[in-house]
Scaffold this motif. Sequence first.
Motif, mmCIF file in Angstrom:
data_model
loop_
_atom_site.group_PDB
_atom_site.id
_atom_site.type_symbol
_atom_site.label_atom_id
_atom_site.label_comp_id
_atom_site.label_asym_id
_atom_site.label_seq_id
_atom_site.Cartn_x
_atom_site.Cartn_y
_atom_site.Cartn_z
ATOM 1 N N THR A 259 0.815 -1.212 0.000
ATOM 2 C CA THR A 259 0.000 0.000 0.000
ATOM 3 C C THR A 259 0.849 1.264 0.000
ATOM 4 O O THR A 259 0.469 2.284 -0.576
ATOM 5 C CB THR A 259 -0.909 0.009 1.248
ATOM 6 O OG1 THR A 259 -1.559 -1.251 1.365
ATOM 7 C CG2 THR A 259 -1.924 1.122 1.177
ATOM 8 N N VAL A 262 1.767 4.038 -3.062
ATOM 9 C CA VAL A 262 1.057 5.218 -3.566
ATOM 10 C C VAL A 262 1.655 6.506 -3.019
ATOM 11 O O VAL A 262 1.435 7.585 -3.581
ATOM 12 C CB VAL A 262 -0.455 5.155 -3.234
ATOM 13 C CG1 VAL A 262 -1.085 3.894 -3.801
ATOM 14 C CG2 VAL A 262 -0.707 5.246 -1.739
ATOM 15 N N VAL A 355 -11.102 0.201 -9.308
ATOM 16 C CA VAL A 355 -9.658 0.107 -9.545
ATOM 17 C C VAL A 355 -9.223 1.096 -10.622
ATOM 18 O O VAL A 355 -8.222 1.803 -10.470
ATOM 19 C CB VAL A 355 -9.274 -1.334 -9.936
ATOM 20 C CG1 VAL A 355 -7.828 -1.386 -10.412
ATOM 21 C CG2 VAL A 355 -9.465 -2.280 -8.756
ATOM 22 N N LEU A 358 -9.512 4.596 -9.255
ATOM 23 C CA LEU A 358 -8.407 4.888 -8.338
ATOM 24 C C LEU A 358 -7.143 5.276 -9.097
ATOM 25 O O LEU A 358 -6.461 6.244 -8.741
ATOM 26 C CB LEU A 358 -8.137 3.673 -7.447
ATOM 27 C CG LEU A 358 -6.923 3.779 -6.507
ATOM 28 C CD1 LEU A 358 -7.099 4.938 -5.544
ATOM 29 C CD2 LEU A 358 -6.717 2.468 -5.754
ATOM 30 N N LEU A 362 -5.452 8.914 -8.670
ATOM 31 C CA LEU A 362 -4.097 9.036 -8.132
ATOM 32 C C LEU A 362 -3.212 9.864 -9.055
ATOM 33 O O LEU A 362 -2.413 10.695 -8.589
ATOM 34 C CB LEU A 362 -3.486 7.648 -7.911
ATOM 35 C CG LEU A 362 -4.043 6.841 -6.734
ATOM 36 C CD1 LEU A 362 -3.388 5.464 -6.683
ATOM 37 C CD2 LEU A 362 -3.833 7.570 -5.406
ATOM 38 N N ALA A 381 -4.134 10.495 -1.102
ATOM 39 C CA ALA A 381 -3.938 9.314 -1.947
ATOM 40 C C ALA A 381 -4.177 8.034 -1.152
ATOM 41 O O ALA A 381 -4.792 7.079 -1.649
ATOM 42 C CB ALA A 381 -2.526 9.317 -2.526
ATOM 43 N N LEU A 382 -3.728 8.005 0.097
ATOM 44 C CA LEU A 382 -3.983 6.837 0.947
ATOM 45 C C LEU A 382 -5.466 6.702 1.262
ATOM 46 O O LEU A 382 -6.007 5.591 1.300
ATOM 47 C CB LEU A 382 -3.174 6.953 2.240
ATOM 48 C CG LEU A 382 -1.678 6.674 2.122
ATOM 49 C CD1 LEU A 382 -0.944 7.085 3.397
ATOM 50 C CD2 LEU A 382 -1.423 5.200 1.826
ATOM 51 N N THR A 385 -7.073 5.241 -1.709
ATOM 52 C CA THR A 385 -6.689 3.846 -1.846
ATOM 53 C C THR A 385 -7.542 2.956 -0.950
ATOM 54 O O THR A 385 -7.991 1.878 -1.361
ATOM 55 C CB THR A 385 -5.201 3.662 -1.498
ATOM 56 O OG1 THR A 385 -4.424 4.466 -2.390
ATOM 57 C CG2 THR A 385 -4.773 2.206 -1.645
ATOM 58 N N SER A 389 -10.816 0.444 -2.309
ATOM 59 C CA SER A 389 -10.366 -0.948 -2.242
ATOM 60 C C SER A 389 -11.552 -1.898 -2.207
ATOM 61 O O SER A 389 -12.629 -1.548 -1.705
ATOM 62 C CB SER A 389 -9.506 -1.166 -0.985
ATOM 63 O OG SER A 389 -8.308 -0.440 -1.062
#
Length: 469
Positions: A259, A262, A355, A358, A362, A381-382, A385, A389
């Motif tokens: 993870t 990113v 996906v 994302l 990003l 960004a986290l 993510t 997910s």
Amino acid sequence: MSGVPSHLARWTGLAGSMLLALSAFLGGAFPSGPLRSTPVSVWQGPNGPLILAAWAVGTGLLAYAWWALRDGGPSTRWALVTVGLWLLPLLVAPPFGSRDVYAYACQGASFAGGISPYEHGVSALPCPWLDTVSVIWRDTPAPYGPLFVLVAGAVVKVAGSLNASIVLFRALSLLGVVLTAWALPVLARRAGVPAQRAVWLALGCPLVAAHLIGGPHNDVLMLAALVGGLAVVASHPGRRGMLLVGGVLLGVALAIKVTAVVVVPFAALAATAGPYRIRTLIRDGGWVVGGAVAAVVGVTVAGGLDFGWVGGLSQGGAAIAWTSPPTAVGQTIGYVAVPFGGHIDALPVTRGIAVVLLAVLLVWLWWRARTRDPLYHAGLALALTVGLSPVVHPWYWTWPLFVLAATARQTRWFTVVALVASFLILPDGTGLPRYTKTVGAPLMTLLVIVLVIRLVRSARAARQPVAAD
């Protein structure tokens, strides 16, 4: 500061932590406990009402104390001492809220026994503690990075037993908290955020005591290296040697859990000295990226492993819960189709769209961060993510929480998410979202729709020309 006295918040939170420890001693995730239970079976089991009451009240007290002082408390030292007090009861409690630590031990045993956990599940050895691992994960390759596999193997070799392995894994989690406590104030000062607020929001969150320590989970080791890497990079822009060190730390985080990848592009932006230029990005950011790549490749080769852990990430989609927005949307589509005679499995589609979305977001975030604060955008960004997910466990929200606590000016939105997430898992690891899907999935879908509408309106308003006076 809120109107709640700091000493009252400290002791209220400690009482909550002690109640959580009590619920763990009475009904935690014991090795010999049931691998699958429900809220009803917990209630009807031995000490069921007391377990649930201690868990609910304990979580509530911790959450109240954390939220009441969300501006940071009197000082950084006060925040650190208070967090330390809150963690003490969970340090000596049985595993809480998850059985993942047993999977760690079995994966370590497999590696120590000469079997790659990326090629086989823990049932291949078989692990001497196989019956402690949830059935769904027994034949699943490890989704963790090569460094954590090496660490897990070393833990099992040194410990020699399951109980001793759990103690060592928890000690490693505590080490992660301590290292993060060092790095957070450094990162916060570089981002212009009060250090005591960053420490309090990140480490005082109930998710830390209950899941990162109580679990224990390896996420805190990833976060310690990630926050440390960002702190080093942010403190030394343009200084190649220190940027390399920061990149290596980020590579360590990536080698524990992928993870962290990113964050690396945003760290490269933060490494540049002066205004953004492609030349300066390559000159300064290249040291960060190079350090991260070197760390991952070095650990993988040194451990005699391969990059099979990347493919293992897809195995996590076996769990289905509305805490993942794309999963909730897919579930809701299926529910809506039933009255019309349709039986639609929309999960592959909604998860696939998430996906792709994302990846696009990003890239957009990184492009936007060129002329703004890349550290704050790394936290965003986290958050994206996690939010996009296919599976979202409550402790996943500590990933963006730790970075945003030290970089964000506005904190309410992500602290509310962390607050709600703290109430979703019972002490034995029973996830409430699994048993509330017919209500939770439509509500989460509605929330997604509302957020999308608000974002679209905000984007349109931002493009409207300002009328002249």
